[in-house]
Enzyme design. Structure first.
Site, PDB file in Angstrom:
ATOM      1  CG  HIS A 219      -5.566  -2.435   0.076  1.00  0.00           C
ATOM      2  ND1 HIS A 219      -4.562  -2.475  -0.864  1.00  0.00           N
ATOM      3  CD2 HIS A 219      -5.146  -1.584   1.049  1.00  0.00           C
ATOM      4  CE1 HIS A 219      -3.574  -1.658  -0.482  1.00  0.00           C
ATOM      5  NE2 HIS A 219      -3.903  -1.129   0.672  1.00  0.00           N
TER       6      HIS A 219
ATOM      7  CB  SER B 197      -0.927  -0.056   1.221  1.00  0.00           C
ATOM      8  OG  SER B 197      -1.988   0.833   1.075  1.00  0.00           O
TER       9      SER B 197
ATOM     10  CG  ASP C 277      -6.005  -4.062  -3.535  1.00  0.00           C
ATOM     11  OD1 ASP C 277      -6.808  -3.117  -3.393  1.00  0.00           O
ATOM     12  OD2 ASP C 277      -4.799  -3.990  -3.212  1.00  0.00           O
TER      13      ASP C 277
END
EC number: 2.3.1.31
Lengths: 406, 213
Positions: free
Chosen positions: A372, A173, A339
């Protein structure tokens, strides 16, 4: 756990190493280094920041050649407690299942560093820390920082520790944004890079979600125009709502459905009111309320802004491939099928840019329905991929296998 | 047959391909499956190897083995590579499954100094006989799929392929006719009987004047 990094002599030829000073203990919170006393950090916004503090955790032992260091970059609301319990929540480290002796990121083999990012609130300099010029918390006087600024603060940390070249930079991320920024800006100091569930620039949709979170915080009267620390208040409600909205983006519809469905929370029938009737509501409220205990609202504003500003192509004439021209770094790009915050298509764009400069790149899209958050969870395919990539890279780096732990 | 890196023997046609690759060169293997050939080339020829593979299982197996492999395919992922990025680009038993074989072939010789291409020969006498006598679409060890499930959408004969190379100005440096188990039949694919006797063919191609840019 003792911290071998602190017993390492600082490299004498480093400009900053003489000015770095350790202000933390080796236990509990981990070391905190004051850096940039003589040479402030030049931020992308034009301001200078110095001295500044970097809090970090270190695991394993740096080898004599100083060639086995792995830098782990944490995500938006992550911190340096990657492999030991969080001092506030008491929960295990956020990558405890990946980092440790004999694990995928093997601390018997590698020296693992995880610093708290600039702008955060777990010991590194951020808006809740004291502004040396006023003696009061920075609040909104803290300069707007970027992913690049976070990386430059980490560069100073490595300079201080005498680590010229990282064996690997890993992060998911926002951590993956730092990984890409590291590889693009300092290819000579990175042997391999693993950007996970990330992108080369924050999408319009992601900026939009961040703006919702920021507006929730700023709409809370207790935010006090950012001055809440000086006024003895905390914008709990705004920060909790920001977290609730963001948390939904970290999951997936199948994951939410599997976990909660439309099940009711501690009741047999709908209340015909606005209590948390559904389990999913109760879960989100819990996520929001526990988050505010460990995170600073202004840090949330600053760090989300840093992610919004991230655009690696923009820094290179609008062509992403130019960010990697001539790169010697070995890359392993990882994405997850479900995601939708950092979808595979964005990782593939990074891969295409790396192909365009004939970089050494691996790319794996892991099948997962966990959204995610999958990069933080037990995903054996992801872990096998990472293990194989690190082993292969270590072989090329000439790093010996770990000796069996006695 | 040489043993593969895991002690397993590698397929005889892969061994033939490996023999064509110079030690220490840069290699891109398109459709590399689990990376068997790349691993072999790394272990025995010290090549700097990369792979592209469509199946996620293949990619994961290869990356987990320490190889540099990306998930992708020949039709969409070759355009990004710069010209001359590799000494060898290998496309083994994959050309007939691409959407645009002509463009793929052009790309192979754009990004590679040399291309190594193998494919099943639809002109093989057994295939012709199955169609002529049996009236069925041919199936054999090199073409194992029934018509309704085959990934092969652009099958060709050796003669067709040679004509396309000619058209694109691609030079055939070496060629081999293989039987249906991948064993060389001691005859170049440019032999006048190759199109009849070869179950598959293997070509070592370089850029001619027209293909070079």
């Amino acid at each position: 756990m003792t911290d071998p990094a602190l017993s390492q002599p600082s490299a004498p030829d480093r400009t900053d190493s003489g000015t770095g000073s350790d202000t933390g203990s080796e236990t509990g919170a981990g070391p905190r280094l004051v850096l940039g006393q003589e040479r402030p950090l030049k931020l992308d916004c034009g301001a200078e920041l110095g001295p500044f503090t970097v809090a970090y955790r270190a695991y394993g032992r740096l080898n004599a050649e100083r060639s086995n260091a792995i830098l782990i970059c944490h995500a938006l609301t992550g911190d340096q407690y990657v492999a030991d319990p969080h001092p506030i929540t008491g929960k295990p480290g956020w990558w405890q299942q990946l980092v440790g002796p004999g694990k995928v990121i093997d601390t018997d083999r590698y020296f693992v560093l995880c610093p708290n990012v600039l702008g955060s609130c777990m010991g590194s300099t951020g808006p809740k820390e004291t502004n040396p010029e006023t003696g009061r918390p920075y609040g909104l006087d803290f300069p707007v920082i970027t992913i690049g600024d976070m990386v430059e603060a980490q560069v100073r940390l490595l300079d201080h520790l005498g680590i010229d070249s990282l064996f690997c930079v890993i992060g998911g991320s926002m951590g993956g944004m730092q990984v890409l920024q590291w590889a693009a800006r300092h290819p000579d100091r990175v042997f391999s890079a693993v950007p996970i569930a990330t992108s080369w620039r924050h999408s319009a949709q992601n900026i939009a979600f961040h703006e919702v979170g920021r507006q929730a915080i700023m709409a809370d009267p207790d935010w006090c125009g950012g001055d809440y620390l000086n006024q003895g208040k905390t914008p709990h409600r705004g920060l909790a709502v920001a977290r609730m909205a963001a948390h939904v983006t970290y999951l997936s519809e199948p994951a939410l459905h599997r976990k909660f469905g439309r099940r009711l929370q501690n009741r047999a029938a709908l209340s015909f009111g606005f209590d948390a009737d559904f389990q999913v509501e109760s879960y989100l409220r819990h996520q929001g309320s526990t988050f505010v205990e460990r995170f600073d609202a202004n840090s949330y504003l600053y760090i989300t802004r840093a992610m919004d500003y991230f655009d690696l192509a923009l820094e290179h004439g609008g062509v992403l491939a130019n960010a990697f021209t001539g790169t010697p770094v070995r890359y392993c790009v990882v994405s997850f099928t479900s995601d939708w915050l950092f979808p595979t298509s964005e990782s593939r764009q990074v891969v295409h840019a790396l192909n365009a400069v004939a970089a050494n790149v691996s790319f794996v899209e892991v099948a997962s329905d966990k959204g995610h958050d999958a990069f933080l969870l037990d995903e054996p395919q992801f872990h096998d991929t990472l293990a194989g990539f690190l082993d292969g890279a270590a072989e090329h780096r000439g790093l010996p296998h770990a000796e069996a732990t006695p | 047959m040489n043993p593969g890196p895991a002690g397993r023997p590698i397929r005889v046609d892969l061994e033939l391909i490996a023999d064509l690759v110079a030690p220490g060169s840069r290699v891109l293997d398109i459709g590399c499956e689990d990376g068997t050939l790349l691993d072999y080339l790394y272990q025995f020829k010290q090549v700097d190897g990369r792979g592209i593979e469509l199946s996620m299982d293949g990619v994961q197996a290869a990356v987990a083995h320490g190889l540099s492999v990306i998930q992708g395919d020949a039709d969409t992922d070759l355009a990004d590579y710069p010209a001359g990025a590799f000494d060898y680009v290998i496309l083994s038993q994959t050309l007939q499954a691409t959407r645009n074989p002509r463009r793929v072939l052009e790309n192979l010789l754009r990004i590679g100094r040399t291309a190594i291409v193998s494919f099943p020969n639809f002109g093989y006498w057994r295939a012709r006989l199955q169609l002529l006598a049996g009236g069925h679409m041919p199936t054999n060890p090199v073409l194992p799929h029934a018509w309704y499930e085959t990934p092969n959408i652009h099958l060709c004969t050796i003669r067709d392929f040679v004509a396309l190379c000619d058209d694109l100005g691609i030079v055939i440096d070496q060629s081999f006719v293989l039987d249906d188990r991948g064993r060389p039949r001691g005859m170049p694919a440019t032999h006048r009987l190759a199109n009849l006797l070869g179950a598959q063919a293997l070509f070592l191609l370089t850029r001619g004047d027209k293909a070079g840019r």
